[in-house]
Motif scaffolding. Structure first.
Motif, PDB file in Angstrom:
ATOM      1  N   ARG A 139       1.144  10.054  -5.225  1.00 36.03           N
ATOM      2  CA  ARG A 139       0.568  10.751  -3.931  1.00 36.03           C
ATOM      3  C   ARG A 139       1.338  10.838  -2.939  1.00 36.03           C
ATOM      4  O   ARG A 139       0.794  11.458  -1.959  1.00 36.03           O
ATOM      5  CB  ARG A 139      -0.806   9.762  -3.942  1.00 36.03           C
ATOM      6  N   ALA A 140       2.555  10.383  -2.717  1.00 39.54           N
ATOM      7  CA  ALA A 140       3.403  10.698  -1.556  1.00 39.54           C
ATOM      8  C   ALA A 140       3.711  12.245  -1.646  1.00 39.54           C
ATOM      9  O   ALA A 140       4.042  12.790  -2.292  1.00 39.54           O
ATOM     10  CB  ALA A 140       4.641   9.735  -1.849  1.00 39.54           C
ATOM     11  N   LYS A 141       3.707  12.596  -0.231  1.00 40.55           N
ATOM     12  CA  LYS A 141       4.330  13.958   0.030  1.00 40.55           C
ATOM     13  C   LYS A 141       5.797  13.844   0.099  1.00 40.55           C
ATOM     14  O   LYS A 141       6.401  15.097  -0.049  1.00 40.55           O
ATOM     15  CB  LYS A 141       3.708  14.357   1.150  1.00 40.55           C
ATOM     16  N   ALA A 183       0.848  -1.225   0.018  1.00 37.21           N
ATOM     17  CA  ALA A 183      -0.021   0.123   0.052  1.00 37.21           C
ATOM     18  C   ALA A 183       0.981   1.275   0.044  1.00 37.21           C
ATOM     19  O   ALA A 183       0.687   2.189  -0.721  1.00 37.21           O
ATOM     20  CB  ALA A 183      -0.881  -0.051   1.381  1.00 37.21           C
ATOM     21  N   ASN A 184       1.849   1.327   0.968  1.00 38.56           N
ATOM     22  CA  ASN A 184       2.895   2.457   0.775  1.00 38.56           C
ATOM     23  C   ASN A 184       3.759   2.615  -0.571  1.00 38.56           C
ATOM     24  O   ASN A 184       3.838   3.663  -1.088  1.00 38.56           O
ATOM     25  CB  ASN A 184       3.933   2.226   1.971  1.00 38.56           C
ATOM     26  N   ALA A 224       2.272   1.706  -3.335  1.00 35.68           N
ATOM     27  CA  ALA A 224       1.514   2.184  -4.323  1.00 35.68           C
ATOM     28  C   ALA A 224       1.287   3.603  -4.025  1.00 35.68           C
ATOM     29  O   ALA A 224       1.333   4.484  -5.176  1.00 35.68           O
ATOM     30  CB  ALA A 224       0.189   1.438  -4.156  1.00 35.68           C
ATOM     31  N   VAL A 225       1.225   4.231  -2.892  1.00 37.39           N
ATOM     32  CA  VAL A 225       1.230   5.656  -2.613  1.00 37.39           C
ATOM     33  C   VAL A 225       2.443   6.456  -3.511  1.00 37.39           C
ATOM     34  O   VAL A 225       2.162   7.231  -4.036  1.00 37.39           O
ATOM     35  CB  VAL A 225       0.946   5.949  -1.181  1.00 37.39           C
ATOM     36  N   LEU A 226       3.406   5.797  -3.329  1.00 38.75           N
ATOM     37  CA  LEU A 226       4.731   6.378  -3.841  1.00 38.75           C
ATOM     38  C   LEU A 226       4.616   6.169  -5.333  1.00 38.75           C
ATOM     39  O   LEU A 226       4.770   7.321  -6.007  1.00 38.75           O
ATOM     40  CB  LEU A 226       5.913   5.812  -3.192  1.00 38.75           C
ATOM     41  N   LYS A 227       4.318   5.159  -5.895  1.00 38.74           N
ATOM     42  CA  LYS A 227       4.198   4.735  -7.242  1.00 38.74           C
ATOM     43  C   LYS A 227       3.413   5.666  -7.998  1.00 38.74           C
ATOM     44  O   LYS A 227       3.528   6.072  -9.181  1.00 38.74           O
ATOM     45  CB  LYS A 227       3.941   3.317  -7.419  1.00 38.74           C
ATOM     46  N   ASN A 228       2.147   5.720  -7.624  1.00 40.70           N
ATOM     47  CA  ASN A 228       1.265   6.535  -8.135  1.00 40.70           C
ATOM     48  C   ASN A 228       1.236   8.289  -8.028  1.00 40.70           C
ATOM     49  O   ASN A 228       0.518   8.897  -8.431  1.00 40.70           O
ATOM     50  CB  ASN A 228      -0.236   6.351  -7.598  1.00 40.70           C
TER      51      ASN A 228
END
Length: 73
Positions: free
Chosen positions: A39-41, A30-31, A33-37
């Motif tokens: 959406r990570a800050k 999940a983390n 995916a956040v980075l890959k997409n």
């Protein structure tokens, strides 16, 4: 200003799944995916280093800057 994340490109080149990469670098799918997409800050340098080690690439292969015009397109 936008930073584009090309982890999916490197995954395809290495024929590796998101789950396998997450396991090998020690973060949850999940983390990752956040980075890959994109959406990570933020991203920790240790995570970036682990990504580069496992994917056998440089940080610039994973991250790139897109100007204002490219970000809105």
């Amino acid at each position: 200003m936008a930073i584009a994340v090309d982890i999916d490109v490197m995954l395809a080149k290495r024929k590796m799944s998101v789950g396998e990469l997450a396991d090998r670098i020690g973060i949850t799918p999940a983390n990752l995916a956040v980075l890959k997409n994109g959406r990570a800050k933020a991203v920790r340098f240790t995570t970036l280093a682990a990504l580069c080690e496992v994917l056998e690439c440089q940080p610039g292969d994973l991250l790139r800057w897109e100007g204002e015009d490219a970000a809105g397109a």
